[in-house]
Scaffold this motif. Structure first.
Motif, mmCIF file in Angstrom:
data_model
loop_
_atom_site.group_PDB
_atom_site.id
_atom_site.type_symbol
_atom_site.label_atom_id
_atom_site.label_comp_id
_atom_site.label_asym_id
_atom_site.label_seq_id
_atom_site.Cartn_x
_atom_site.Cartn_y
_atom_site.Cartn_z
ATOM 1 N N LYS A 141 24.593 34.942 19.972
ATOM 2 C CA LYS A 141 24.837 35.386 21.619
ATOM 3 C C LYS A 141 23.476 35.407 22.272
ATOM 4 O O LYS A 141 22.868 35.667 23.853
ATOM 5 C CB LYS A 141 25.269 36.141 22.109
ATOM 6 N N TYR A 145 17.916 41.982 24.953
ATOM 7 C CA TYR A 145 17.295 41.729 26.584
ATOM 8 C C TYR A 145 18.808 41.099 26.753
ATOM 9 O O TYR A 145 19.112 41.256 28.021
ATOM 10 C CB TYR A 145 16.325 40.406 26.406
ATOM 11 N N THR A 146 20.031 40.734 26.089
ATOM 12 C CA THR A 146 21.096 39.756 26.608
ATOM 13 C C THR A 146 22.382 40.888 26.859
ATOM 14 O O THR A 146 22.796 40.677 26.878
ATOM 15 C CB THR A 146 21.572 38.594 25.745
ATOM 16 N N ALA A 147 22.097 42.457 25.921
ATOM 17 C CA ALA A 147 23.223 43.237 26.125
ATOM 18 C C ALA A 147 22.828 44.247 27.639
ATOM 19 O O ALA A 147 22.222 44.437 28.393
ATOM 20 C CB ALA A 147 22.656 43.995 25.170
ATOM 21 N N VAL A 148 24.369 43.603 27.997
ATOM 22 C CA VAL A 148 24.823 44.594 29.490
ATOM 23 C C VAL A 148 25.224 45.553 29.935
ATOM 24 O O VAL A 148 25.859 45.706 28.803
ATOM 25 C CB VAL A 148 25.215 43.853 30.683
ATOM 26 N N LEU A 154 27.343 41.324 34.400
ATOM 27 C CA LEU A 154 27.550 40.748 34.162
ATOM 28 C C LEU A 154 27.070 39.245 34.546
ATOM 29 O O LEU A 154 27.404 38.757 35.385
ATOM 30 C CB LEU A 154 28.413 40.093 32.985
ATOM 31 N N THR A 155 25.227 38.914 34.031
ATOM 32 C CA THR A 155 25.107 37.572 34.883
ATOM 33 C C THR A 155 25.116 36.109 35.059
ATOM 34 O O THR A 155 24.208 35.763 33.225
ATOM 35 C CB THR A 155 23.497 38.046 35.484
ATOM 36 N N ARG A 211 24.745 33.573 26.418
ATOM 37 C CA ARG A 211 24.654 34.526 27.895
ATOM 38 C C ARG A 211 24.580 35.962 27.494
ATOM 39 O O ARG A 211 25.138 36.361 26.279
ATOM 40 C CB ARG A 211 26.402 34.259 28.321
ATOM 41 N N GLU A 212 24.844 36.765 28.437
ATOM 42 C CA GLU A 212 25.314 38.160 28.204
ATOM 43 C C GLU A 212 26.449 38.789 27.684
ATOM 44 O O GLU A 212 27.326 37.753 27.925
ATOM 45 C CB GLU A 212 24.744 38.867 30.061
ATOM 46 N N SER A 214 28.119 43.376 26.805
ATOM 47 C CA SER A 214 27.840 43.980 27.581
ATOM 48 C C SER A 214 29.095 44.478 26.291
ATOM 49 O O SER A 214 30.230 44.216 25.786
ATOM 50 C CB SER A 214 29.005 44.484 28.489
ATOM 51 N N ASN A 313 32.974 45.754 33.952
ATOM 52 C CA ASN A 313 31.399 45.508 34.556
ATOM 53 C C ASN A 313 32.167 43.543 35.469
ATOM 54 O O ASN A 313 32.979 43.368 35.347
ATOM 55 C CB ASN A 313 30.534 44.444 33.273
#
Length: 330
Positions: A141, A145-148, A154-155, A211-212, A214, A313
């Motif tokens: 994934k 930097y992709t961890a929200v 979640l964008t 993708r992001e 969480s 999220n």
């Protein structure tokens, strides 16, 4: 024990430990990562390190969550050394969901690749302790930097065709100085994916997973229950438009966690000292499989009592790219 991280007024982090309803700051702890490194260096359990430090000021986690002050329960100080990965087709019932996405009209009598892989897991995904079973589906994934953070959006990229939830359990691991993976704990995760892109062609799975994601807000330290039960919900304008049971734990899986962990950490790349891994273990519950299309502003909620606060999220969509990405020549 449950661990979380809160953001202080000066932007620094504090670690919060909770047992039952009482939550308090861990004295002198600058991050969960630092506490875990301390435990590795001392050869002690994380709970013992926290007990030795002691607890200080009591906090109200519900109020902090409402104020947007909950961070991810653990991060790496260098986000490029934090890996977000996962496995699929690991849960009983997950094959039916995936098979419906990938089957072609008129081919219902032919086993899809998804069903074949699921059956491999049923046959050999639960080896005896110390033995190696069949490898699962695996995907990447991104890095830290992709961890929200919990509570944040979640964008979905502007080029994406969908941005849907995947409620999962994640194992959190820190690599010791000798290259041995050590499990810090477990967390709820939203393995956010693009299911429309995946449905076009199974070979687009890799694209659909970039993708992001969480996880959190709290990290469970200790043994995971065999049977994990909760709910996956989606809210629109304050009303639940999706509410389904979320089942996980080995009682509901075709693979053991030990087998899934082996097939991730068998690669030397993932045994680099000091690296942090967030590995998501799959799901059988998807709103996309129910025909629901999520919209910007919708809120995802994943709730399991044993993991403390629910993971929430919202969905956001980034602006579309204006033309192709150009590469410059050096």
């Amino acid at each position: 024990m449950l661990l979380s991280q809160i953001v202080n007024a000066d932007g620094s982090l504090s670690v919060v430990a909770r047992e039952g309803s009482e939550a308090a700051v861990v004295r002198g702890a600058v991050s969960t990562y630092a506490l875990a490194m301390e435990a590795l260096e001392q050869g002690r359990g994380l709970a013992a390190v926290i007990a030795a430090r002691g607890l200080g000021e009591a906090v109200d986690l519900v109020a902090l969550a409402a104020a947007g002050r909950l961070a991810l329960p653990i991060t790496h100080p260098d986000l490029t050394h934090m890996h977000l990965t996962g496995t699929g087709l690991t849960h009983l019932g997950s094959a039916a969901t995936r098979d419906a996405m990938h089957a072609k009209l008129g081919e219902t009598a032919v086993l899809t690749d998804s069903m074949k892989m699921f059956q491999m897991g049923l046959a050999d995904g639960r080896p005896a302790p110390g033995q190696v079973g069949v490898q699962p589906e695996w995907f990447y994934k991104g890095n830290g930097y992709t961890a929200v953070a919990p509570g944040a959006a979640l964008t979905s990229p502007g080029f994406a065709l969908d941005g849907g939830e995947e409620p999962e359990l994640a194992g959190i691991y820190l690599i010791d100085a000798d290259g041995t993976p050590a499990r810090v704990g477990w967390a709820l995760a939203n393995e956010f994916s693009d299911h429309v892109t995946e449905r076009i062609n199974y070979l687009f799975l890799a694209h659909s997973k970039l993708r992001e994601a969480s996880f959190g807000p709290e990290l469970l330290v200790g043994d995971l229950p065999l049977d994990v039960r909760g709910a996956s919900r989606i809210y629109r304008d304050g009303k639940a438009i999706f509410d389904k049971p979320f089942l996980s734990g080995e009682a509901n899986m075709s693979h053991t966690f030990a087998n899934l962990e082996h097939h991730h950490f068998k690669y030397a790349l993932f045994r680099q000292p000091g690296d942090l891994h967030v590995h998501m273990f799959g799901t059988a519950t998807l709103s996309f499989a129910e025909g629901l299309t999520v919209l910007p502003g919708d809120t995802f909620e994943i709730q399991v009592d044993a993991f403390g606060l629910p993971l929430r999220n919202t969905l956001a969509v980034a602006p579309a790219l204006s033309g192709a990405v150009n590469v410059k020549q050096l």
